[in-house]
Design a protein around this motif. Sequence first.
Motif, PDB file in Angstrom:
ATOM      1  N   ASP A 197       0.841  -1.198   0.000  1.00  0.00           N
ATOM      2  CA  ASP A 197       0.000   0.000   0.000  1.00  0.00           C
ATOM      3  C   ASP A 197       0.873   1.244   0.000  1.00  0.00           C
ATOM      4  O   ASP A 197       0.408   2.332   0.337  1.00  0.00           O
ATOM      5  CB  ASP A 197      -0.959  -0.012   1.199  1.00  0.00           C
ATOM      6  CG  ASP A 197      -0.229   0.126   2.525  1.00  0.00           C
ATOM      7  OD1 ASP A 197       1.021   0.013   2.537  1.00  0.00           O
ATOM      8  OD2 ASP A 197      -0.888   0.352   3.560  1.00  0.00           O
ATOM      9  N   GLY A 198       2.150   1.068  -0.323  1.00  0.00           N
ATOM     10  CA  GLY A 198       3.057   2.216  -0.364  1.00  0.00           C
ATOM     11  C   GLY A 198       3.717   2.521   0.965  1.00  0.00           C
ATOM     12  O   GLY A 198       4.622   3.344   1.026  1.00  0.00           O
ATOM     13  N   THR A 199       3.278   1.850   2.039  1.00  0.00           N
ATOM     14  CA  THR A 199       3.917   2.065   3.337  1.00  0.00           C
ATOM     15  C   THR A 199       4.987   1.003   3.572  1.00  0.00           C
ATOM     16  O   THR A 199       5.063   0.002   2.860  1.00  0.00           O
ATOM     17  CB  THR A 199       2.898   1.997   4.494  1.00  0.00           C
ATOM     18  OG1 THR A 199       2.421   0.635   4.609  1.00  0.00           O
ATOM     19  CG2 THR A 199       1.722   2.916   4.234  1.00  0.00           C
ATOM     20  N   ARG A 200       5.791   1.221   4.606  1.00  0.00           N
ATOM     21  CA  ARG A 200       6.887   0.300   4.888  1.00  0.00           C
ATOM     22  C   ARG A 200       6.390  -1.038   5.428  1.00  0.00           C
ATOM     23  O   ARG A 200       7.054  -2.063   5.248  1.00  0.00           O
ATOM     24  CB  ARG A 200       7.835   0.921   5.914  1.00  0.00           C
ATOM     25  CG  ARG A 200       8.584   2.138   5.374  1.00  0.00           C
ATOM     26  CD  ARG A 200       9.395   2.799   6.487  1.00  0.00           C
ATOM     27  NE  ARG A 200      10.057   4.010   6.050  1.00  0.00           N
ATOM     28  CZ  ARG A 200      11.296   4.062   5.562  1.00  0.00           C
ATOM     29  NH1 ARG A 200      11.998   2.956   5.444  1.00  0.00           N
ATOM     30  NH2 ARG A 200      11.828   5.209   5.196  1.00  0.00           N
ATOM     31  N   ASP A 201       5.263  -1.043   6.106  1.00  0.00           N
ATOM     32  CA  ASP A 201       4.789  -2.272   6.748  1.00  0.00           C
ATOM     33  C   ASP A 201       3.589  -2.889   6.058  1.00  0.00           C
ATOM     34  O   ASP A 201       3.124  -3.959   6.468  1.00  0.00           O
ATOM     35  CB  ASP A 201       4.451  -1.992   8.220  1.00  0.00           C
ATOM     36  CG  ASP A 201       5.680  -1.581   9.008  1.00  0.00           C
ATOM     37  OD1 ASP A 201       6.657  -2.348   8.987  1.00  0.00           O
ATOM     38  OD2 ASP A 201       5.680  -0.496   9.613  1.00  0.00           O
ATOM     39  N   GLY A 202       3.060  -2.234   5.030  1.00  0.00           N
ATOM     40  CA  GLY A 202       1.931  -2.786   4.289  1.00  0.00           C
ATOM     41  C   GLY A 202       0.667  -2.862   5.127  1.00  0.00           C
ATOM     42  O   GLY A 202       0.588  -2.300   6.225  1.00  0.00           O
ATOM     43  N   MET A 203      -0.298  -3.584   4.599  1.00  0.00           N
ATOM     44  CA  MET A 203      -1.645  -3.620   5.168  1.00  0.00           C
ATOM     45  C   MET A 203      -2.017  -5.082   5.416  1.00  0.00           C
ATOM     46  O   MET A 203      -1.867  -5.923   4.530  1.00  0.00           O
ATOM     47  CB  MET A 203      -2.580  -3.032   4.117  1.00  0.00           C
ATOM     48  CG  MET A 203      -3.828  -2.408   4.652  1.00  0.00           C
ATOM     49  SD  MET A 203      -4.689  -1.436   3.351  1.00  0.00           S
ATOM     50  CE  MET A 203      -3.981  -2.020   1.830  1.00  0.00           C
ATOM     51  N   LEU A 204      -2.506  -5.373   6.587  1.00  0.00           N
ATOM     52  CA  LEU A 204      -2.848  -6.757   6.932  1.00  0.00           C
ATOM     53  C   LEU A 204      -4.129  -7.199   6.226  1.00  0.00           C
ATOM     54  O   LEU A 204      -5.127  -6.470   6.211  1.00  0.00           O
ATOM     55  CB  LEU A 204      -3.023  -6.889   8.449  1.00  0.00           C
ATOM     56  CG  LEU A 204      -3.330  -8.298   8.970  1.00  0.00           C
ATOM     57  CD1 LEU A 204      -2.188  -9.270   8.653  1.00  0.00           C
ATOM     58  CD2 LEU A 204      -3.600  -8.263  10.476  1.00  0.00           C
ATOM     59  N   ALA A 205      -4.081  -8.405   5.649  1.00  0.00           N
ATOM     60  CA  ALA A 205      -5.268  -8.981   5.016  1.00  0.00           C
ATOM     61  C   ALA A 205      -5.412 -10.430   5.454  1.00  0.00           C
ATOM     62  O   ALA A 205      -4.424 -11.111   5.743  1.00  0.00           O
ATOM     63  CB  ALA A 205      -5.151  -8.910   3.493  1.00  0.00           C
ATOM     64  N   VAL A 206      -6.660 -10.875   5.528  1.00  0.00           N
ATOM     65  CA  VAL A 206      -6.958 -12.283   5.748  1.00  0.00           C
ATOM     66  C   VAL A 206      -7.201 -12.902   4.373  1.00  0.00           C
ATOM     67  O   VAL A 206      -7.880 -12.305   3.534  1.00  0.00           O
ATOM     68  CB  VAL A 206      -8.196 -12.429   6.664  1.00  0.00           C
ATOM     69  CG1 VAL A 206      -8.642 -13.888   6.736  1.00  0.00           C
ATOM     70  CG2 VAL A 206      -7.892 -11.882   8.059  1.00  0.00           C
ATOM     71  N   VAL A 207      -6.620 -14.073   4.134  1.00  0.00           N
ATOM     72  CA  VAL A 207      -6.714 -14.735   2.831  1.00  0.00           C
ATOM     73  C   VAL A 207      -7.467 -16.054   3.014  1.00  0.00           C
ATOM     74  O   VAL A 207      -7.278 -16.757   4.012  1.00  0.00           O
ATOM     75  CB  VAL A 207      -5.310 -14.982   2.247  1.00  0.00           C
ATOM     76  CG1 VAL A 207      -5.391 -15.666   0.889  1.00  0.00           C
ATOM     77  CG2 VAL A 207      -4.547 -13.661   2.136  1.00  0.00           C
ATOM     78  N   SER A 208      -8.306 -16.383   2.044  1.00  0.00           N
ATOM     79  CA  SER A 208      -9.104 -17.611   2.163  1.00  0.00           C
ATOM     80  C   SER A 208      -8.215 -18.853   2.086  1.00  0.00           C
ATOM     81  O   SER A 208      -7.117 -18.812   1.540  1.00  0.00           O
ATOM     82  CB  SER A 208     -10.151 -17.669   1.051  1.00  0.00           C
ATOM     83  OG  SER A 208      -9.507 -17.709  -0.205  1.00  0.00           O
ATOM     84  N   ARG A 209      -8.718 -19.940   2.620  1.00  0.00           N
ATOM     85  CA  ARG A 209      -7.951 -21.196   2.657  1.00  0.00           C
ATOM     86  C   ARG A 209      -7.491 -21.607   1.254  1.00  0.00           C
ATOM     87  O   ARG A 209      -6.380 -22.082   1.087  1.00  0.00           O
ATOM     88  CB  ARG A 209      -8.802 -22.304   3.286  1.00  0.00           C
ATOM     89  CG  ARG A 209      -8.086 -23.650   3.347  1.00  0.00           C
ATOM     90  CD  ARG A 209      -8.737 -24.601   4.325  1.00  0.00           C
ATOM     91  NE  ARG A 209      -8.551 -24.150   5.692  1.00  0.00           N
ATOM     92  CZ  ARG A 209      -9.517 -24.109   6.615  1.00  0.00           C
ATOM     93  NH1 ARG A 209     -10.730 -24.495   6.308  1.00  0.00           N
ATOM     94  NH2 ARG A 209      -9.250 -23.685   7.832  1.00  0.00           N
TER      95      ARG A 209
END
Lengths: 336, 336
Positions: free
Chosen positions: A8-20
């Motif tokens: 997302d352009g930041t150093r740590d990014g953005m947390l997402a949950v991903v499906s199995r």
Amino acid sequence: MKLATLKDGTRDGMLAVVSRDLKTAVLADTIAPTLQRALDDWTFIAPQLEDLYLQLNADRALRSFAFDPKQCMAPLPRAFQWADGSAYVNHVELVRKSRNAEMPASFWHEPLMYQGASDDLIGPTDDIVLGSEEWGIDFEGEVAVITGDVPMGCDADEAGKQIRLLMLVNDVSLRHLIPPELAKGFGFVQSKPASSFSPVAVTPDELGSAWKASKVHLPLRTSWNGTVVGQPNAGVDMVFSFAQLVEHLAKTRNVRAGSIVGSGTVSNKDASKGYTCIAEKRCLEVIAGGVATTPFMQFGDTVKIEMLDAAGKSIFGAIIQQVKQAPPMIKRGRAA
Amino acid sequence: MKLATLKDGTRDGMLAVVSRDLKTAVLADTIAPTLQRALDDWTFIAPQLEDLYLQLNADRALRSFAFDPKQCMAPLPRAFQWADGSAYVNHVELVRKSRNAEMPASFWHEPLMYQGASDDLIGPTDDIVLGSEEWGIDFEGEVAVITGDVPMGCDADEAGKQIRLLMLVNDVSLRHLIPPELAKGFGFVQSKPASSFSPVAVTPDELGSAWKASKVHLPLRTSWNGTVVGQPNAGVDMVFSFAQLVEHLAKTRNVRAGSIVGSGTVSNKDASKGYTCIAEKRCLEVIAGGVATTPFMQFGDTVKIEMLDAAGKSIFGAIIQQVKQAPPMIKRGRAA
């Protein structure tokens, strides 16, 4: 559950949950903005992420979208610790044997481990950008865990309980820079450039019965330029479990949440399983015929590292990277 | 300017600006919540912190309070990188000489450096809590810099421009655990427990003319149990400047903002300047008489590390620590 960090352009990014099935994802930023923040307060945050994961798998999550590994940073794009073990002692023994060196017997009962750089961990499809082919560019396929807070001096049993997540790693190594660094005794600095990690980090329960005694009992498949070169089982010949590796790390200091601990290059004694790093292949060549014939990676080469479950489904998504030459340094005009 | 991180119950603490005379402080949380966040966006944030620093020094800052080093965490309580050089080659040569080993000539023209743990950096007055005196507990007085983003392959000139802040370090070392770890070649894991840092980190301009050619030309004063045991000048016999150390670190990878790079134990060839680690004293004893007579630290011992300017004022505040025995491990009832 499966978690990813999106660019997302930041150093740590953005947390997402991903499906199995790795097909869809949903932002988790209202629960925790980053994976590190989730790990900082795991017992509170994890159940909320689990809820979202259940909704996503049931196709009931609001604002879900197609999951694209190309949008992934490393699950922890920068971490407070990356310590890499050498749990597949077979690999270490082969390396020594190829240069007619005796491996100390202690290597079978005390983990070999090095402190790696963790300020710039790269994403699963990011290029491996390096200055020279002369450095001896190699991949290393590994499994790694992310820990919670591990108290100093705890035993393996306790250490194992602090394993939060698992990932795959490509621990890129510069083989021709390693001998002079190892000779100094101070470990790797220049010979271990930025490592890359799988698209998702998963909780141990995602592995089902393949997660046993703190080891992952599944083959790790490595392809080089499109050809499968290795599929050793990560649960076979792993002399030290992840719990034991974390115990070793925590002997004289507290290990803090978000620490990444690696298995070292996965390697089986059964040579028919192939290799997950070129160095091992070359060692086998030297032992067999006196000369290493397989060259290291060239600019343009690709490597793919993946782990499939018993049903043939990818667990972590694939690390797929290409080696590229760094552009020449351009001096910046002024101090930033 | 001078910056500190205050204890507030969180993992990263709270950023504060500290007056030049170390007497007052003011929270900087409306500018940047933590030092890492300030480093992440330094060119934008630093001028705002500088403004606050000017106000504080002029006694015009709102809500300022008395500065208490006991409230300090390490300026970066957890960092994404801690890489420690051995720039005082004299120290390395003494250690080798004491065990009748030849030091490779390359050590004079290529920095020795190790990757250290950075997930749990402790505050200037925090206890040094360890499991056993048998480990050979030692202090190491050092100077360190914190960098901005340093691009891979840049030269020392460019690397030097990315030095943001300076600190003092006590790089606690467990001498009896070092030989077996160094013999393995993989560097330090168990033999380097948590390091501690000075109460404040300062911008290079705070050193005035003492900051020259990327070295700090001032004595580093170390006291052990209340007795001054060393005051070598950190600008003398430093074979590699901080710019050169950062250049070395960045040869094969990007070094990201907030990386801490240490000088190694400060040591002068002039033995009358004393020592900043017990190991060096013991080496001198071995070279002189065959036997090391000075013991390592015992539980209850204290160490103080400080640097005064030409006018006798403390620049960084003092690291003052006591060695304490870790309580026995109590198994937690359930997995956290």
